[in-house]
Design an enzyme around this catalytic site. Structure first.
Site, short mmCIF file in Angstrom:
data_model
loop_
_atom_site.label_atom_id
_atom_site.label_comp_id
_atom_site.label_asym_id
_atom_site.label_seq_id
_atom_site.Cartn_x
_atom_site.Cartn_y
_atom_site.Cartn_z
N GLU A 129 14.10 20.38 31.67
CA GLU A 129 15.37 19.76 32.07
C GLU A 129 15.35 19.39 33.55
O GLU A 129 15.78 18.31 33.94
CB GLU A 129 16.54 20.72 31.81
CG GLU A 129 16.81 20.98 30.34
CD GLU A 129 17.08 19.72 29.55
OE1 GLU A 129 17.66 18.77 30.11
OE2 GLU A 129 16.68 19.67 28.38
N HIS A 132 13.38 16.31 34.35
CA HIS A 132 14.12 15.04 34.21
C HIS A 132 14.85 14.73 35.52
O HIS A 132 14.95 13.57 35.92
CB HIS A 132 15.16 15.14 33.09
CG HIS A 132 14.63 14.95 31.69
ND1 HIS A 132 13.94 13.82 31.30
CD2 HIS A 132 14.72 15.73 30.58
CE1 HIS A 132 13.63 13.93 30.00
NE2 HIS A 132 14.08 15.08 29.54
N GLU A 188 10.53 11.67 28.14
CA GLU A 188 10.32 12.99 27.51
C GLU A 188 8.94 13.54 27.88
O GLU A 188 8.80 14.71 28.25
CB GLU A 188 10.43 12.87 25.99
CG GLU A 188 11.84 12.97 25.48
CD GLU A 188 12.54 14.17 26.06
OE1 GLU A 188 12.22 15.30 25.68
OE2 GLU A 188 13.41 13.99 26.93
ZN ZN Z 1 13.95 15.90 27.69
#
Ligand code: ZN
Length: 261
Positions: A129, A132, A188
């Site tokens: 997380e 990101h 991702e």
């Molecule tokens: Zn992700």
């Protein structure tokens, strides 16, 4: 929102493309939102989420998230300048989800804490997380939105409403209040790559990423799509990629273990 659009328009006029180099991967991206604007939106959206959702007061859950979060934050270091870290546990055992917002705001739902049984697995999720965020994926997506806006597609609505909250929340895939977006496969994959580096540097076993994603896949088979997977789409290549990347970060893990006995 007005300020951001203005910055963007001025930037375009002057031909100043905001080029950002993603830490840990070195990828160059185009971002027309300043880190300051991004942090301000992140802090404000986080305060909003805290006010609207039930915050857990379970001492054990809070201690666990803070313990892992503190070490990940140390591993992130200069990848997120000026971070004002905040770790909050949201009390919702049915929600298998976690998120991070610009400025170092991290939320973990109790449903995810159940699934990520070890601190190593929790570190995988938090590292992902926060990956990101340091890669500024949400800001990159907002920039794409602003480009569309400049093309006249969403200019009207963007100017009319003060939607910066919603944009940043959607940009970072927070599954709350409608406008949630799924991260692209590229984002991702990049967050996976960055996440295992943070986890390893924080002294958590990066191989836990494999068991975590296997569990998520299993969870999803029962026809139940956890919130986490709707915003962080997974595919079979993810585990294969992680398996390929993990050996290179094991030395970071071994070195960090000595700092965190
Ligand atoms: Zn992700």
């Amino acid at each position: 929102m007005r300020v951001i659009l203005l910055t963007f328009v001025v930037g375009l006029t002057l031909g100043l493309a905001g080029c950002y180099t993603v830490p840990e991967t070195g990828r160059r991206s185009m971002i027309m939102v300043s880190p300051g604007q991004e942090s301000a939106m992140g802090a404000s959206a986080f305060a909003d989420l805290r006010a609207k959702q039930k915050v857990s007061e379970d001492p054990e859950a809070n201690a666990r998230v803070r313990r892992v979060g503190k070490r990940i934050a140390e591993a992130v270091g200069k990848d997120l300048p000026g971070a004002q870290w905040e770790f909050v546990v949201f009390d919702d055992p049915e929600t298998v989800n976690a998120f991070a917002l610009p400025g170092g705001k991290v939320g973990v739902y109790t449903g995810l804490l159940k699934l990520a049984e070890s601190d190593d697995e929790l570190a995988t999720v938090m590292g992902h997380e926060i990956g990101h965020v340091t890669a500024r994926h949400g800001a990159e997506r907002m920039t794409e939105g602003l480009i569309a806006a400049a093309g006249g597609l969403i200019l009207d609505t963007a100017m009319k409403d003060n939607k910066s909250h919603d944009l940043i929340v959607a940009g970072y895939g927070v599954a709350a209040g409608g406008g949630m977006l799924a991260f692209s496969r590229q984002h991702e994959s990049e967050a996976d790559f960055i996440g295992i580096r943070y986890a390893a540097r924080a002294g958590y076993n990066p191989a836990a990423a494999i068991t975590f994603w296997q569990k998520m896949a299993k969870e999803n088979k029962g026809g139940r799509l956890p919130a986490f997977l709707s915003t962080h789409p997974s595919n079979e290549r993810r585990i294969a990629d992680l398996q390929q990347w993990i050996p290179a970060v094991l030395p970071l893990y071994e070195a960090a273990k000595k700092r965190y006995p």
